[in-house]
Design a protein around this motif. Sequence first.
Motif, short mmCIF file in Angstrom:
data_model
loop_
_atom_site.label_atom_id
_atom_site.label_comp_id
_atom_site.label_asym_id
_atom_site.label_seq_id
_atom_site.Cartn_x
_atom_site.Cartn_y
_atom_site.Cartn_z
N ILE A 179 0.85 -1.19 0.00
CA ILE A 179 0.00 0.00 0.00
C ILE A 179 0.89 1.24 0.00
O ILE A 179 1.75 1.40 0.87
N THR A 180 0.67 2.11 -0.96
CA THR A 180 1.54 3.28 -1.11
C THR A 180 0.80 4.61 -1.09
O THR A 180 1.41 5.65 -0.87
N PRO A 217 -8.09 -3.89 -9.50
CA PRO A 217 -6.83 -3.96 -8.76
C PRO A 217 -6.36 -2.56 -8.41
O PRO A 217 -6.58 -1.60 -9.16
N ALA A 218 -5.70 -2.43 -7.28
CA ALA A 218 -5.19 -1.12 -6.86
C ALA A 218 -3.92 -0.77 -7.61
O ALA A 218 -3.16 -1.65 -8.05
N GLY A 219 -3.70 0.52 -7.75
CA GLY A 219 -2.41 1.02 -8.21
C GLY A 219 -1.63 1.56 -7.02
O GLY A 219 -1.92 1.25 -5.86
N TYR A 220 -0.67 2.41 -7.31
CA TYR A 220 0.18 2.97 -6.26
C TYR A 220 -0.02 4.47 -6.08
O TYR A 220 0.50 5.07 -5.15
N TRP A 226 -6.50 6.86 -9.52
CA TRP A 226 -5.86 6.08 -10.58
C TRP A 226 -5.60 4.68 -10.04
O TRP A 226 -4.74 4.48 -9.18
N THR A 227 -6.38 3.72 -10.48
CA THR A 227 -6.24 2.34 -10.04
C THR A 227 -5.30 1.59 -10.96
O THR A 227 -4.63 2.18 -11.82
N GLY A 228 -5.28 0.26 -10.85
CA GLY A 228 -4.49 -0.56 -11.76
C GLY A 228 -5.16 -0.78 -13.08
O GLY A 228 -4.61 -1.49 -13.94
N PRO A 250 0.11 -3.52 -13.04
CA PRO A 250 -0.20 -2.16 -12.58
C PRO A 250 1.06 -1.51 -12.01
O PRO A 250 1.69 -2.05 -11.11
N ILE A 251 1.41 -0.35 -12.55
CA ILE A 251 2.67 0.28 -12.14
C ILE A 251 2.55 1.79 -12.14
O ILE A 251 3.54 2.51 -12.18
N GLY A 252 1.33 2.32 -12.07
CA GLY A 252 1.14 3.75 -12.01
C GLY A 252 1.49 4.29 -10.64
O GLY A 252 0.74 4.08 -9.68
#
Length: 418
Positions: free
Chosen positions: A153-154, A194-197, A214-216, A241-243
């Motif tokens: 979690i970021t 999925p979650a992003g960062y 902004w998600t994954g 996902p790498i945002g």
Amino acid sequence: MTATAVADDWPQWRGIDRDGRIDEPGLMQALPDGHLPRKWTVEIGAGYSGPTVANGRVYVTDRGLDQDDTEIERVLCFDAETGQEVWKHSYPAVYGDIGYRAGPRASVTIHGDSAISVGAAGQLICFAASDGTIRWQHDLRKAYDARMPIWGITAAPLVYKDLVIQVVAGAGDACVVAFDLWTGKESWRSIDEPAGYSSPILIRQAGQDVAVVWTGASISGLDPKSGRVHWRVEMLPRNMPIGVPTPVVADDLLFVSSFYDGSMLIRFSKDELTAQKVWHRAGTDEINTDALHCMISNPLIKGDHIYGTDSYGQLRCLDIATGDRVWEDTTAVPKARWATIHTIRDGDREIMQNDQGELIFATLSPAGYQEHSRTKLLAPTRKQLPKRGGVTWSHPAIANGHIYARNDNELMCASLLP
């Protein structure tokens, strides 16, 4: 909006409005040769989270082992003037299969006398900012059966009125969850993706506040009071996902950039709760990039141009209308995979910290990168990245005429006043 601190504080991720902007004409115009003299330095552990500053206090998080060799994270509070410790709280934080294990990622959010932190493994805690008393807490990974991103979690907590909006990465429709600021009780949940960062932000649209997440899989605009999705623009990952960077906004334009998936410009309507893609450009891979492939560095919009740091440290200027490259410069940070520059706008100039711990005063314009002065701020360290002599990946804070920055070993404060 979200911040209640005075204008000169830095109370949350990327400052008062999460836009990496200050307007401090009284700061020094040229940096000293050698090193920037320090006002104070305190020893801390490793971590990726940048400091936040509010009401005379500095907050940061780190990671280590307690006396029984149990993995822990800590939330630390210091006096902004002296560096003296005010309070600290530690708790077990087993990372399991989370990658890049140096420490927590998200900056502490300060709202009035509330300090909200979230750890890499999902420990969400609301403290009394003044003395560290815990008001409520959640283990997000357990409570929401989190589909944990590979780097944990970021996203920094976003406070909207009496709600804490947090990227939770939960199963089902709990990618994003809002909690009551005073009780911690869930208020709403939203988005089955999925979650992003990336950290959420607030924009004004059609006379309303809209939370942009902004998600994954997408960039979505939510009603911050209910979690209802007003609009969604798909941005599917081709690898993972790498945002990471926070979306940036200028007028009715919103821009995001990803290491693998390139850049997207979105236009949101001023009159109704809709949005649409203007352009999306991506190169064939992380070497052969197109437009801008940001990793950790946050881009910025300035006039009719976008500026940002590409996948291997190339500082670029893009035409905002098309995404076409105007120029590229490779002198601000040494070339390396995920080379990073954190950029703060101060009026018309830029204050930059590169990943070698150098502080730079510069001006970005369509004519090119104009560097005015450069000095050493702090040393790169190896726990955040045990390669190329280490890095300083944590975003600095500028508040009340001072800069606050950290690496894996220390938190420091230096004056930027002439």
